[in-house]
Design a protein around this motif. Structure first.
Motif, PDB file in Angstrom:
ATOM      1  N   LEU A 195       0.903  -1.235   0.076  1.00  0.00           N
ATOM      2  CA  LEU A 195       0.055  -0.124   0.184  1.00  0.00           C
ATOM      3  C   LEU A 195       0.804   1.221  -0.068  1.00  0.00           C
ATOM      4  CD1 LEU A 195      -1.391  -2.345   1.708  1.00  0.00           C
ATOM      5  CD2 LEU A 195      -3.171  -0.555   2.014  1.00  0.00           C
ATOM      6  N   ASP A 197      -0.509   4.354   0.198  1.00  0.00           N
ATOM      7  CA  ASP A 197      -1.141   5.395   0.745  1.00  0.00           C
ATOM      8  C   ASP A 197      -2.339   4.987   2.002  1.00  0.00           C
ATOM      9  OD1 ASP A 197      -3.386   4.772  -0.552  1.00  0.00           O
ATOM     10  OD2 ASP A 197      -3.540   6.256  -1.984  1.00  0.00           O
ATOM     11  N   GLY A 198      -2.879   5.769   2.515  1.00  0.00           N
ATOM     12  CA  GLY A 198      -4.024   5.586   3.510  1.00  0.00           C
ATOM     13  C   GLY A 198      -3.270   4.949   4.885  1.00  0.00           C
ATOM     14  N   PRO A 199      -4.126   4.417   5.929  1.00  0.00           N
ATOM     15  CA  PRO A 199      -3.600   4.367   7.180  1.00  0.00           C
ATOM     16  C   PRO A 199      -2.729   3.116   7.219  1.00  0.00           C
ATOM     17  CG  PRO A 199      -6.157   3.498   7.120  1.00  0.00           C
ATOM     18  CD  PRO A 199      -5.537   4.253   5.789  1.00  0.00           C
ATOM     19  N   ALA A 200      -2.581   2.112   6.281  1.00  0.00           N
ATOM     20  CA  ALA A 200      -1.630   1.121   6.262  1.00  0.00           C
ATOM     21  C   ALA A 200      -0.538   1.222   5.266  1.00  0.00           C
ATOM     22  CB  ALA A 200      -2.582  -0.234   5.827  1.00  0.00           C
ATOM     23  N   ARG A 201      -0.247   2.392   4.985  1.00  0.00           N
ATOM     24  CA  ARG A 201       0.797   2.872   4.156  1.00  0.00           C
ATOM     25  C   ARG A 201       1.955   2.309   4.329  1.00  0.00           C
ATOM     26  NH1 ARG A 201       1.234   9.115   3.762  1.00  0.00           N
ATOM     27  NH2 ARG A 201       2.544   8.810   5.686  1.00  0.00           N
ATOM     28  N   PRO A 329      -8.466   1.413  11.590  1.00  0.00           N
ATOM     29  CA  PRO A 329      -8.323   1.753  10.369  1.00  0.00           C
ATOM     30  C   PRO A 329      -7.408   0.793   9.471  1.00  0.00           C
ATOM     31  CG  PRO A 329      -8.478   3.311  11.597  1.00  0.00           C
ATOM     32  CD  PRO A 329      -8.161   2.603  12.490  1.00  0.00           C
ATOM     33  N   VAL A 330      -6.053   0.677  10.217  1.00  0.00           N
ATOM     34  CA  VAL A 330      -5.042  -0.398   9.498  1.00  0.00           C
ATOM     35  C   VAL A 330      -5.624  -1.413   9.118  1.00  0.00           C
ATOM     36  CG1 VAL A 330      -2.722  -1.303   9.698  1.00  0.00           C
ATOM     37  CG2 VAL A 330      -3.284   1.004  10.808  1.00  0.00           C
ATOM     38  N   ALA A 333      -8.142  -1.331   6.181  1.00  0.00           N
ATOM     39  CA  ALA A 333      -7.372  -1.234   4.730  1.00  0.00           C
ATOM     40  C   ALA A 333      -6.537  -2.531   4.547  1.00  0.00           C
ATOM     41  CB  ALA A 333      -6.033  -0.154   5.046  1.00  0.00           C
ATOM     42  N   LEU A 334      -6.027  -3.329   5.440  1.00  0.00           N
ATOM     43  CA  LEU A 334      -5.473  -4.456   5.061  1.00  0.00           C
ATOM     44  C   LEU A 334      -6.503  -5.395   4.549  1.00  0.00           C
ATOM     45  CD1 LEU A 334      -3.016  -4.774   7.902  1.00  0.00           C
ATOM     46  CD2 LEU A 334      -2.287  -4.181   5.596  1.00  0.00           C
ATOM     47  N   GLU A 336      -9.401  -4.938   2.846  1.00  0.00           N
ATOM     48  CA  GLU A 336      -9.619  -4.528   1.559  1.00  0.00           C
ATOM     49  C   GLU A 336      -8.716  -5.284   0.617  1.00  0.00           C
ATOM     50  OE1 GLU A 336     -10.149  -0.551  -1.482  1.00  0.00           O
ATOM     51  OE2 GLU A 336      -9.696  -0.278   0.745  1.00  0.00           O
ATOM     52  N   GLN A 337      -7.307  -5.424   0.924  1.00  0.00           N
ATOM     53  CA  GLN A 337      -6.067  -5.634   0.006  1.00  0.00           C
ATOM     54  C   GLN A 337      -6.144  -7.273  -0.070  1.00  0.00           C
ATOM     55  OE1 GLN A 337      -4.829  -3.816  -1.990  1.00  0.00           O
ATOM     56  NE2 GLN A 337      -6.099  -2.107  -1.168  1.00  0.00           N
TER      57      GLN A 337
END
Length: 372
Positions: A195, A197-201, A329-330, A333-334, A336-337
């Motif tokens: 990633l 961008d975002g909280p898991a950048r 939030p991390v 985001a993870l 989603e991926q």
């Protein structure tokens, strides 16, 4: 890497693409062992198969990682999954076994345990150095491809563990040697994303999957894998209409006994409860890539591993209200991926597979889509 067991020849695999494989998560390695005879006969309900077409894939997990699992299929064949529940004591596994052979293939995990014990890896149980390695496992049903009695044992597991490396092959290898995907040949596939961008950048998520579903992995209307929008990512082209018709005319797999299994990994530091969310989200990827998925006769199982090697970027943190998990939030985001890389791993398995016996590969039926 791949090992050969017995007198058969090694499965037909292609190198997993650097930058798009589960081993982009540092510390994760993958190895295969399998046997594929030159003359394999696929069995039916009334006629036995013959020859060898099966194998084992091992994902080696670094010490200190956490591990979770989510089982969605109604007919799973598994080992040590209860141990990975967040309410229980053990936090992580030392290796994960994905294997053919249905429930018989669970014996492959014994070979991995023995190899880990020789290395002194496992839970230390006394001051004498005795260990108990934690080796969860899940199986696919591939027994009709080849002889019923030809299935992985402890030797397969030990050889696959010994072959584990960052560079590995996908397709008709390891636990994917005898796999089928609907009317087509299944196999082992992988994918990953880092990633930006975002909280898991800065964090990475990867997956390796053994695709053996009874459900279709190809849309009969387009001749392309379900849900694939970026054809260039997979090197695909729009298929010839005649080939699309040929695929649509293929007979169904002929069995409702099937399973897709795999491992999702990240370099984030996550507790078991949060990590299970990645395994759960990974099943969304199966639902996108396979239609139908998670049937009552499936054994669909996804493990998840968090190595903790890469801390989350503090500058990307998202403020959370008091009483809520600041890492939520991390994790979101993870997750989603996780769904994305599992879907891509299923697609890569089907695209990399080569035909076995009378089970054709996608590249055999729709060659125009893959540049054939």
């Amino acid at each position: 890497m791949t090992g050969v067991v017995g007198s058969g020849v090694v499965g037909s695999g292609v190198p997993a693409r650097s930058g798009d494989r589960i081993t982009e998560v540092a510390g994760i390695t993958v190895g295969h062992a399998g046997r594929l005879d030159d003359h394999v006969v696929v069995g039916t309900l009334t006629e036995p198969g013959s020859g060898w077409a099966t194998g084992t894939t091992v994902v080696s997990v670094p010490d200190g990682a956490t591990t979770a699992v989510d089982v969605r299929g109604g007919g799973p064949g598994t080992r040590e999954t209860d141990l990975l529940d967040a309410s229980n004591t053990v936090r992580g596994a030392h290796a994960i076994v994905l294997t053919g052979g249905s429930a018989y293939g669970l014996a492959a995990a014994d070979g991995v345990m023995g190899a880990l014990e020789k290395q002194g890896r496992g839970l230390f149980m006394d001051l004498l150095g005795h260990t108990v390695p934690i080796v969860p496992a899940a199986v696919v049903y591939d027994l009709p491809v080849g002889g019923w009695e030809n299935r992985p044992d402890a030797t397969f597991g030990a050889d696959a563990y010994a072959a584990a490396a960052a560079d590995f092959t996908i397709g008709t290898v390891g636990a994917g040697t005898g796999a089928r995907a609907g009317a087509l040949k299944g196999g082992v596939g992988t994918a990953s994303v880092t990633l930006d961008d975002g909280p898991a950048r800065g964090l990475t998520v990867g997956a390796v999957v053994v695709a053996n579903p009874v459900g279709a992995v190809i849309d009969p209307a387009t001749g392309l894998p379900w849900g694939v929008e970026d054809l260039a990512h997979f090197g695909l082209s729009t298929p010839d209409p005649a080939e699309i018709e040929a695929y649509a005319a293929l007979n169904a797999k002929g069995t409702v006994l099937n399973t897709t299994i795999g491992v999702v990994a990240t370099d984030a530091a996550l507790p078991v409860a949060s990590l299970k969310r990645l395994a759960m989200a990974g099943h969304d990827g199966l639902g996108r890539a396979i239609r139908p998925a998670h049937s009552p006769m499936d054994g669909d199982t996804l493990f998840a591993v968090a190595t903790g090697a890469t801390p989350a970027d503090p500058d990307a943190a998202v403020p959370m209200p008091p009483g809520m998990d600041p890492d939520a939030p991390v994790v979101a985001a993870l997750c989603e991926q996780s769904a994305i890389v599992v879907q891509r791993a299923v697609v890569s398995a089907v695209l990399a597979a080569t035909g076995v016996a009378d089970v054709p590969a996608y590249r055999d039926v729709v060659p125009s889509a893959v540049g054939g």
